[in-house]
Scaffold this active site. Structure first.
Site, PDB file in Angstrom:
ATOM      1  N   LYS A   1       0.837  -1.198   0.000  1.00  7.15           N
ATOM      2  CA  LYS A   1       0.000   0.000   0.000  1.00  7.15           C
ATOM      3  C   LYS A   1       0.884   1.264   0.000  1.00  7.15           C
ATOM      4  O   LYS A   1       2.086   1.192   0.263  1.00  7.15           O
ATOM      5  CB  LYS A   1      -0.941  -0.015   1.209  1.00  7.15           C
ATOM      6  CG  LYS A   1      -1.903  -1.216   1.241  1.00  7.15           C
ATOM      7  CD  LYS A   1      -2.768  -1.286  -0.002  1.00  7.15           C
ATOM      8  CE  LYS A   1      -3.998  -2.142   0.065  1.00  7.15           C
ATOM      9  NZ  LYS A   1      -3.932  -3.525   0.466  1.00  7.15           N
TER      10      LYS A   1
HETATM   11  C1  LIG Z   1      -5.317  -4.414   0.947  1.00  7.56           C
HETATM   12  C2  LIG Z   1      -6.802  -4.273   0.987  1.00  7.56           C
HETATM   13  C3  LIG Z   1      -7.571  -4.709   2.070  1.00  7.56           C
HETATM   14  C4  LIG Z   1      -7.014  -5.559   3.182  1.00  7.56           C
HETATM   15  O1  LIG Z   1      -6.027  -4.957   3.895  1.00  7.56           O
HETATM   16  P1  LIG Z   1      -5.157  -5.804   4.952  1.00  7.56           P
HETATM   17  O2  LIG Z   1      -4.465  -4.716   5.696  1.00  7.56           O
HETATM   18  O3  LIG Z   1      -4.232  -6.661   4.184  1.00  7.56           O
HETATM   19  O4  LIG Z   1      -6.096  -6.575   5.797  1.00  7.56           O
HETATM   20  C5  LIG Z   1      -8.921  -4.443   2.070  1.00  7.56           C
HETATM   21  N1  LIG Z   1      -9.507  -3.812   1.049  1.00  7.56           N
HETATM   22  C6  LIG Z   1      -8.817  -3.396  -0.026  1.00  7.56           C
HETATM   23  C7  LIG Z   1      -9.524  -2.686  -1.127  1.00  7.56           C
HETATM   24  C8  LIG Z   1      -7.444  -3.631  -0.099  1.00  7.56           C
HETATM   25  O5  LIG Z   1      -6.771  -3.250  -1.191  1.00  7.56           O
END
Ligand SMILES: *Cc1c(COP(=O)(O)O)cnc(C)c1O
Length: 380
Positions: free
Chosen positions: A187
Site C-alpha cells: 500500500k
Molecule cells: C489491501 C486491501 C484490504 C485488506 O487490507 P489488509 O491490511 O491486508 O487486511 C482491504 N480492502 C482493499 C480494497 C485492499 O486493497
C-alpha cells in the site's frame, strides 16, 4: 545492438534509515505494544486525514470488521458493496453475519460503485453501504452520502487504496461515517501489516476502541501508568491491536506519504503520455477531476487481447503485472453461499483489467521499457 533487460517489479517499498531508526527506537524503549508510538500515530493520522478519531489496528481486514460491527450490522442485515475489490471488503461483511449485496460499477471509464445501482438495491434490510475507492479514485461520495442519509443507513469507506487522495480539498476516508485504511506492504503507506479506522463520531470511536481489545474497559498502558487498576468486559471484543514497531514505521511512512504520492503522480503522467498512442488499451478515469494517489496503474485491454498470454510475454521481458481484481461475486465461496447477481460492467472489467508497475521510485526509463514491451506485443 544487445537488448538490455531490466527487472521492473509491480511494486517497490520506499524504506531507508528513518524506518531502521524507528524500529530500533522501539526495541530500545522496551515497550512493544499499544504505547506512545501508537498514540502518536493515531493523533498524526487523524490530523492528516482530517477526522476526529483514528484507531490503529492490526490490519485493514480487522478495521473493516470493526467498522461493520460499529455500523450495527448483524445477522441477516444487508450491506451494499462493490464486487470489483479485494475480497477482504466483502469478507468483513460476512464476519458479522451480514449479507453482501453486490452493486455494479459506474462505467468502463469509472470503476467505482454506481450510486444508481446502490439506489435500486436499498431495501428495508439494508444496514450499510460499503464503498471502495478503486485505485485511489473517489467514489461519488456526494450522491452516496445523500442517498444514505435519506434511507437512514451508514456509509463505510474501504479506503485501503486511497490514502492521501483528495476530493474537493478533503481527504478520502473523511467523508463517510467510518473509514478503513491498510498499511499492508504494497500500500502507499506500508508497515508490513497494519490498519486504521477513522470516524468523526465519538460513540462510534469508543465502540471501536472497545472491540479492538477484548471489549475491555481499561488499557494495559493506563494500568501500567497507574491510571487504572481493575477492568471490566462490556462487549464480545477481539484482539485487533497494533504493536509499537508497526506504529513507529507508520509514523515515518506518513511523513513521506505526500511526497511519494506526488512521485506516483509523475509516473502516472509519463504512462499516460506514452500509452496515449496505443490503440489496443484504454486507461480508466480519463475524465476524473479530483486528485488520486495512484495506488496502482490499471489499464483496460481491448476485447481481442489475450490477457494471460500478454502478461506472460511481459514477464519474460522482466516486467511484473497483476490483476485487480477477480470480481468477488464470481469467486466460488460467494457463488455457493449467496445469491450473486450479474454485474455486466464489473464482469467486463474483471476479464480485461491489468495493472502495470507503479511505485514512487519508478524511473522514466522503466516506464519506457514497459510501454515499449507493450507496443512490441500488441503490434505483432
Ligand atoms: C489491501 C486491501 C484490504 C485488506 O487490507 P489488509 O491490511 O491486508 O487486511 C482491504 N480492502 C482493499 C480494497 C485492499 O486493497
Amino acid at each position: 545492438m544487445k537488448e538490455v533487460l531490466n527487472h521492473v517489479p509491480l511494486f517497490a517499498l520506499d524504506y531507508g534509515k528513518d524506518e531502521e531508526d524507528a524500529v530500533l527506537g522501539v526495541l530500545r524503549s522496551k515497550w512493544l505494544t499499544m504505547g506512545e508510538e501508537t498514540k502518536s500515530f493515531e493523533v498524526e493520522f487523524a490530523r492528516y486525514i482530517g477526522v476526529k478519531h483514528a484507531i490503529a489496528v492490526s490490519n485493514c481486514t480487522a478495521a473493516l470488521h470493526l467498522a461493520i460491527l460499529a455500523a450495527g450490522v448483524g445477522d441477516g442485515d444487508e450491506v451494499i458493496c462493490p464486487s470489483m475489490t479485494f475480497v477482504a471488503t466483502v469478507n468483513a461483511i460476512t464476519y458479522a453475519g451480514g449479507i453482501p449485496v453486490f452493486a455494479d460499477l459506474v462505467s468502463e471509464d469509472n470503476w467505482t460503485i454506481s450510486p444508481e445501482c446502490i439506489d435500486s438495491l436499498i431495501s428495508s434490510r439494508t444496514r450499510a453501504i460499503m464503498v471502495m475507492h478503486y485505485g485511489g479514485f473517489s467514489c461519488d461520495m456526494d450522491s452516496i452520502n445523500k442517498l444514505a442519509r435519506r434511507k437512514g443507513v451508514k456509509v463505510i469507506e474501504d479506503a485501503a487504496h486511497a490514502i492521501g487522495s483528495t476530493c474537493h480539498n478533503r481527504k478520502l476516508g473523511s467523508m463517510g461515517d467510518i473509514s478503513c485504511f491498510s498499511f499492508f506492504s504494497n500500500k502507499n503507506l506500508s508497515t508490513g501489516e497494519g490498519g486504521m479506522v477513522c470516524t468523526n463520531d465519538d460513540g462510534t470511536a469508543e465502540k471501536i476502541r472497545l472491540f479492538r481489545s477484548h471489549g475491555m474497559t481499561s488499557m494495559t498502558l493506563d494500568r501500567y501508568k497507574g491510571h487504572a487498576f481493575g477492568y471490566d468486559i462490556v462487549e464480545k471484543g477481539f484482539n485487533y491491536r497494533i504493536d509499537e514497531i508497526h506504529s513507529a514505521l507508520g509514523r515515518v511512512q506518513l511523513r513521506k506519504l505526500d511526497r511519494n504520492n506526488l512521485r506516483r503522480l509523475k509516473a502516472a503522467q509519463s504512462y499516460r503520455r506514452l500509452l496515449s498512442e496505443v490503440g489496443e488499451i484504454r486507461i480508466p478515469f480519463e475524465r476524473y477531476e479530483h486528485r488520486p494517489n495512484f495506488h496502482i496503474f490499471p489499464i483496460l485491454l481491448n476485447r481481442g487481447v489475450n490477457r494471460d498470454k500478454f502478461m506472460r510475454f511481459l514477464r519474460e521481458k522482466g516486467i511484473e503485472t497483476s490483476i485487480h481484481y477477480k470480481p468477488v461475486h464470481t469467486c466460488s465461496y460467494y457463488v455457493k453461499r449467496f445469491n450473486v447477481p450479474m454485474l455486466p460492467v464489473t464482469e467486463e472489467i474483471g476479464r480485461r483489467e491489468m495493472s502495470l508497475p507503479m511505485y514512487p521510485d519508478i524511473k522514466v526509463e522503466a516506464i519506457e521499457q514497459v510501454v515499449s514491451a507493450i507496443k512490441s506485443y500488441l503490434e505483432n
